[in-house]
Design an enzyme around this catalytic site. Structure first.
Site, PDB file in Angstrom:
ATOM      1  N   LYS A 116      49.863  64.997  54.499  1.00  0.00           N
ATOM      2  CA  LYS A 116      50.661  65.487  55.621  1.00  0.00           C
ATOM      3  C   LYS A 116      50.286  66.926  55.929  1.00  0.00           C
ATOM      4  CE  LYS A 116      53.055  61.673  55.807  1.00  0.00           C
ATOM      5  NZ  LYS A 116      51.999  60.889  55.141  1.00  0.00           N
ATOM      6  N   ASP A 117      50.414  67.310  57.196  1.00  0.00           N
ATOM      7  CA  ASP A 117      50.036  68.640  57.645  1.00  0.00           C
ATOM      8  C   ASP A 117      50.959  69.711  57.084  1.00  0.00           C
ATOM      9  OD1 ASP A 117      47.939  67.638  59.085  1.00  0.00           O
ATOM     10  OD2 ASP A 117      49.042  67.547  60.980  1.00  0.00           O
ATOM     11  N   LYS A 118      50.488  70.943  57.172  1.00  0.00           N
ATOM     12  CA  LYS A 118      51.265  72.069  56.660  1.00  0.00           C
ATOM     13  C   LYS A 118      52.408  72.443  57.599  1.00  0.00           C
ATOM     14  CE  LYS A 118      51.103  76.984  55.560  1.00  0.00           C
ATOM     15  NZ  LYS A 118      50.279  78.189  55.380  1.00  0.00           N
ATOM     16  N   ARG A 119      52.071  72.739  58.857  1.00  0.00           N
ATOM     17  CA  ARG A 119      53.079  73.337  59.736  1.00  0.00           C
ATOM     18  C   ARG A 119      54.013  72.268  60.285  1.00  0.00           C
ATOM     19  NH1 ARG A 119      54.864  77.755  61.768  1.00  0.00           N
ATOM     20  NH2 ARG A 119      55.686  77.812  63.883  1.00  0.00           N
ATOM     21  N   LYS A 137      59.206  68.537  51.998  1.00  0.00           N
ATOM     22  CA  LYS A 137      58.588  69.860  51.932  1.00  0.00           C
ATOM     23  C   LYS A 137      58.560  70.504  53.306  1.00  0.00           C
ATOM     24  CE  LYS A 137      53.867  68.031  52.326  1.00  0.00           C
ATOM     25  NZ  LYS A 137      53.580  68.607  53.648  1.00  0.00           N
TER      26      LYS A 137
END
Length: 691
Positions: A323-326, A294
C-alpha cells in the site's frame, strides 16, 4: 487545482503549518524562483520533523502527560492549536529568516544552501533551480501514452490528498470481504505469561522502563536489582520486561557484587535476532493474522518498524499487497509464531499504527491473493457544479475509465524508468549504466547529485560510491557491482541490483507500450468491441469473430503486454505493436532475451475498468482543515466526524469505489476531473500559489 500525492508534500506542510506571515517575512519577494527555493528548504525541515515522530509515541512537552504526540498529531491534522506545533513554526520561521538574510559577500546575491534531499541545486554563483523549475524536466501523461478519456462530461478541478487522511484504502481479501479494523481484543492464550508476573516490577521500575522504551531517558539501559537471586525469579523479571515493553531486550549482569537485570533498547540495531524459541501449542496455527492500520507510511516501512520493535527479521511477515505511503490504509498481515498478545503491546508504543482483529491460522498470506482495494477519496475545493459532478460520477460508475498504468509506474525524475527498460531489452548495457548513473536535471537528493557528478567526471565507481552515504539505493548497488566486476562485465554488475528492481525497468517499458497502444485502440475504434479484438476465455485469449461481435462489450476486450507468449489483435492495432517497438529497435515477435530474466512472456490487461460499489457525496464546509472521512480508529474510539455546513464556503467530492488489483485509483480520478496527473503539469499549474 489537482495536486497528486507524489509532489503535493512540498506544498502541503507549508499550507498547513506555516503562517502567511512567515512566507512574507520582512522582505519583498522579487521572483517566484527565490520564494520557491526557500519553500523547498522549509519542506525538508518539516518532513524530517514529521518522519522523526512516526515510530515512537512520546508525551507532548506542551500538553503534559494527558496528551501524547499521537493525540497532538491528530489535533494537528484537525488543525487545532498546539503549543508544540507553534514552537515548530517559530523554529522554522527563525530558520527561514536566517536563510533569507544570508548574502554572498562578493556580489550580495542571496545564497541558499543545498539541502540533504537535493531539492535545491545551487552552484558557486548562487544560481539554483526552484522546485517548479526542476519539475519542468519531468514527464507528462502524453509522454507515456496517457491521452484519451472515455466520458463526455465537462472536467473540473479539485485537490487530491490535501491531507493523507483524504485518501483511505481498505484491502479486499481473497474471500471478497473488505478488511477493516474493528476489534482490538486479544484471543485467550494460556501460553502467554499472566498479568500477575508484572507485579515483580515496581512502579518506579515500570516508569524507568517506559522512559527507556520511548527514548526519553539519557541512559541507554535500566538496571533492576535482583533481591531474591533465584533462576525462577530472574526468569519472571525477564518475561515481565519483554512482554510489557516491546523493543527492549534483557540480560543478567553482576556489578559490584550484586546481580542486576539490565534492560536495553535494540530496536535500532541492524543485526536482528530470529524469533525467540519458545513453546508453541501444536493445536494453534503457526501464523498470527492481524489487521494493520497505518497512516502516512508504506507497507515495507511499516513491516520494518514492526520487525525492529519485535526484534525479528522482516521476512517472517507476509501480506497480499503493498500500500502507498500518503494515505490511511488497512490491510491484513500474517507473521510466523508471534503471539497476538505480543503484537497488541505495540499499540501502546507505536504512533500512527494500530493492530487488531487477531487470529491464528495455519497458512501465510501471498502476494496477489487479494481481490482488490476499496478507496474512499475526498477531492477538496472542487469547482464543478452539482450537475457536472453527477455526470462525471455516473459515467465512472456506468462506463468506467481507461485502465492506463499511472504516472508512478514511470518514475519522477528526468530519466523515466521505461527508457532504462528499453535499453535492457536492446541489450545496450552501456546505455543502461549511463541512464542510471548520469547527471540529470530535476529534484533529487543532494548526495545523489554529487555521486552522479563524480561518475560523469571520473567514471570511477569507488570514488562515486564515497559520495553516497546510503549504499542500498539502486545507484549504490550498481556502483558496487561495477567496482566488483569492472566495466567489462556490466551485466554482472547490473545483477547486483535486486531482481525485482531490475525487472521493474522492463515492466515499465511494457507499460509504456501498452499505454500508447490502448490510446490508439480507443482512437481507432471507440468504445465498441470489434472483430479482431481479443477477449479471455478461461484465461486464454481468442480473437472476436465477425459473427460473434454482438456477444461482447468493450468491458470484455483485453490488450496484451508485449511478450513471446501472447496473441496480438487481428486488426490494425496488432500492426501498431510492431510499429511502436520497431521505432525503439525491438522486434515484437522476438521478445526472448539472451539473459533469461529479461525475457518477457507477456500478459493481458482489460482496456476499460468499471469500478464496483461506486457511491459519492458532495460535502460543504467552511474550515478547510477539518477531516471529511471517518477512519477505522476514530470509529473504534467513538470520535464523530465534524458536522459539515449546509452552506459552506467550500465544496468537496467524497467518492467511494472498489477496484481490482493492478489498477490505479489515480486513473479513475483523472477520468472524473479530466486533468493531467503528472508532477510536472500539476507543479506548473500550482506555481500561482507561490506568487
Amino acid at each position: 487545482m489537482f495536486w497528486i500525492s507524489s509532489f503535493y508534500p512540498v506544498f502541503r506542510n507549508i499550507l498547513h503549518h506555516v503562517p502567511l506571515k512567515v512566507i512574507q517575512s520582512k522582505r519583498t519577494w522579487t521572483t517566484v524562483e527565490e520564494r520557491s527555493k526557500l519553500v523547498s528548504t522549509l519542506f525538508r525541515k518539516m518532513e524530517e520533523k514529521e518522519a522523526s515522530n512516526l515510530s515512537v509515541k512520546r508525551p507532548c512537552p506542551d500538553h503534559g502527560e494527558e496528551e501524547t504526540e499521537q493525540e497532538c498529531f491528530k489535533r494537528t491534522r484537525l488543525s487545532e492549536p498546539c503549543a508544540s506545533s507553534d514552537q515548530s513554526v517559530k523554529q522554522i520561521e527563525s530558520d527561514f529568516q536566517a536563510i533569507s538574510s544570508r548574502k554572498d559577500e562578493n556580489n550580495s546575491k542571496e545564497v541558499v544552501e543545498e539541502t540533504d534531499d537535493g531539492l535545491i541545486q545551487e552552484d558557486e554563483d548562487g544560481e539554483g533551480d526552484s522546485f517548479a523549475d526542476m519539475m519542468k524536466h519531468g514527464l507528462v501523461e502524453e509522454d507515456v501514452g496517457i491521452t484519451k478519456f472515455v466520458s463526455n462530461h465537462e472536467g473540473f478541478s479539485g485537490i487530491l490528498k490535501e491531507r493523507y487522511s483524504d485518501f483511505v484504502v481498505h484491502e479486499i481479501n481473497k474471500d471478497g470481504k473488505m478488511v477493516v479494523l474493528d476489534d482490538l481484543s486479544v484471543p485467550d492464550d494460556e501460553e502467554e505469561p499472566s498479568e500477575d508476573i508484572f507485579s515483580v516490577l515496581s512502579t518506579q521500575d515500570k516508569e524507568r522502563l517506559e522512559d527507556l522504551q520511548l527514548f526519553k531517558n539519557k541512559d541507554d539501559s535500566v538496571l533492576i536489582e535482583i533481591v531474591e537471586d533465584t533462576k525462577e525469579k530472574r526468569t519472571v523479571i525477564h518475561q515481565a520486561v519483554k512482554s510489557l515493553f516491546p523493543g527492549l531486550e534483557t540480560k543478567t549482569e553482576e556489578r559490584e557484587g550484586k546481580k542486576f537485570i539490565v534492560a536495553y533498547h535494540v530496536a535500532g540495531r541492524t543485526a536482528l535476532a530470529n524469533p525467540r524459541k519458545h513453546s508453541w501449542p501444536k493445536n494453534r496455527g503457526s501464523y498470527c493474522h492481524f489487521v494493520l492500520y497505518k497512516e502516512n507510511k508504506d507497507t515495507m516501512d511499516a513491516i520494518n518498524v514492526l520487525s525492529k520493535f519485535l526484534r525479528v527479521k522482516p521476512n517472517i511477515f507476509s501480506y497480499m499487497g503493498t500500500k502507498d505511503k500518503r494515505a490511511i490504509t488497512v490491510q491484513e498481515i500474517a507473521v510466523v509464531k508471534i503471539t497476538a498478545q505480543r503484537l497488541s503491546h505495540l499499540n501502546k508504543c507505536l504512533m500512527n499504527f494500530r493492530l487488531g482483529n487477531f487470529s491464528y491460522k495455519k497458512y501465510p498470506l501471498k502476494l496477489g491473493e487479494l481481490q482488490g482495494n476499496n478507496f474512499t477519496v475526498v477531492l477538496r475545493n472542487i469547482t464543478g457544479s452539482n450537475v457536472q459532478v453527477e455526470h462525471a460520477m455516473t459515467s465512472l460508475r456506468d462506463i468506467g475509465f481507461i485502465n492506463y498504468y499511472g504516472m508512478q509506474r514511470f518514475g519522477t525524475t528526468a530519466v523515466p524508468t521505461y527508457q532504462v527498460g528499453k535499453a535492457i531489452l536492446q541489450n545496450n548495457w552501456n546505455e543502461v549504466i549511463d541512464l542510471i548513473l548520469k547527471p540529470r536535471p530535476g529534484a533529487e537528493r543532494g548526495y545523489l547529485v554529487k555521486c552522479r557528478e563524480e561518475w560523469a567526471k571520473t567514471k570511477d565507481p569507488e570514488a562515486s560510491l564515497k559520495k553516497l552515504p546510503v549504499k542500498r539505493c539502486v545507484e549504490g548497488q550498481l556502483l558496487r557491482g561495477l567496482a566488483k566486476y569492472g566495466m567489462k562485465n556490466v551485466v554482472s554488475a547490473f545483477g547486483m541490483i535486486p531482481r525485482n528492481n531490475r525487472l521493474m525497468y522492463i515492466h515499465s517499458y511494457q507499460s509504456y507500450v501498452w499505454n500508447n497502444i490502448v490510446s490508439k485502440r480507443i482512437e481507432e475504434y471507440g468504445l465498441k468491441a470489434m472483430p479482431g479484438d481479443l477477449v479471455l476465455k478461461g484465461g486464454t485469449a481468442v480473437a472476436i469473430q465477425e459473427s460473434d461481435v454482438e456477444k461482447y462489450t468493450i468491458h470484455d476486450v483485453v490488450l496484451p503486454l508485449p511478450g513471446f507468449d501472447v496473441l496480438y489483435p487481428n486488426h490494425k492495432i496488432g500492426k501498431a505493436y510492431e510499429e511502436i517497438m520497431a521505432d525503439d529497435g525491438l522486434d515484437v515477435n522476438n521478445m526472448r532475451h539472451k539473459i533469461r530474466d529479461y525475457s518477457l512472456s507477456g500478459a493481458y490487461r482489460k482496456i476499460i475498468i468499471r469500478p464496483q460499489n461506486v457511491t459519492w457525496e458532495i460535502l460543504e464546509y467552511d474550515d478547510t482543515k477539518i477531516p471529511l472521512v471517518q477512519t477505522d480508529v476514530e470509529k473504534l474510539e467513538g470520535v464523530p466526524l465534524p458536522k459539515s455546513s449546509k452552506e459552506g464556503k467550500f465544496k468537496a467530492l467524497k467518492m467511494d469505489f472498489s477496484l481490482p488489483p493492478a489498477t490505479y485509483a489515480t486513473m479513475a480520478i483523472r477520468e472524473v476531473l479530466k486533468m493531467d496527473t503528472s508532477i510536472k503539469n500539476q507543479t506548473q499549474l500550482n506555481t500561482v500559489w507561490l506568487r
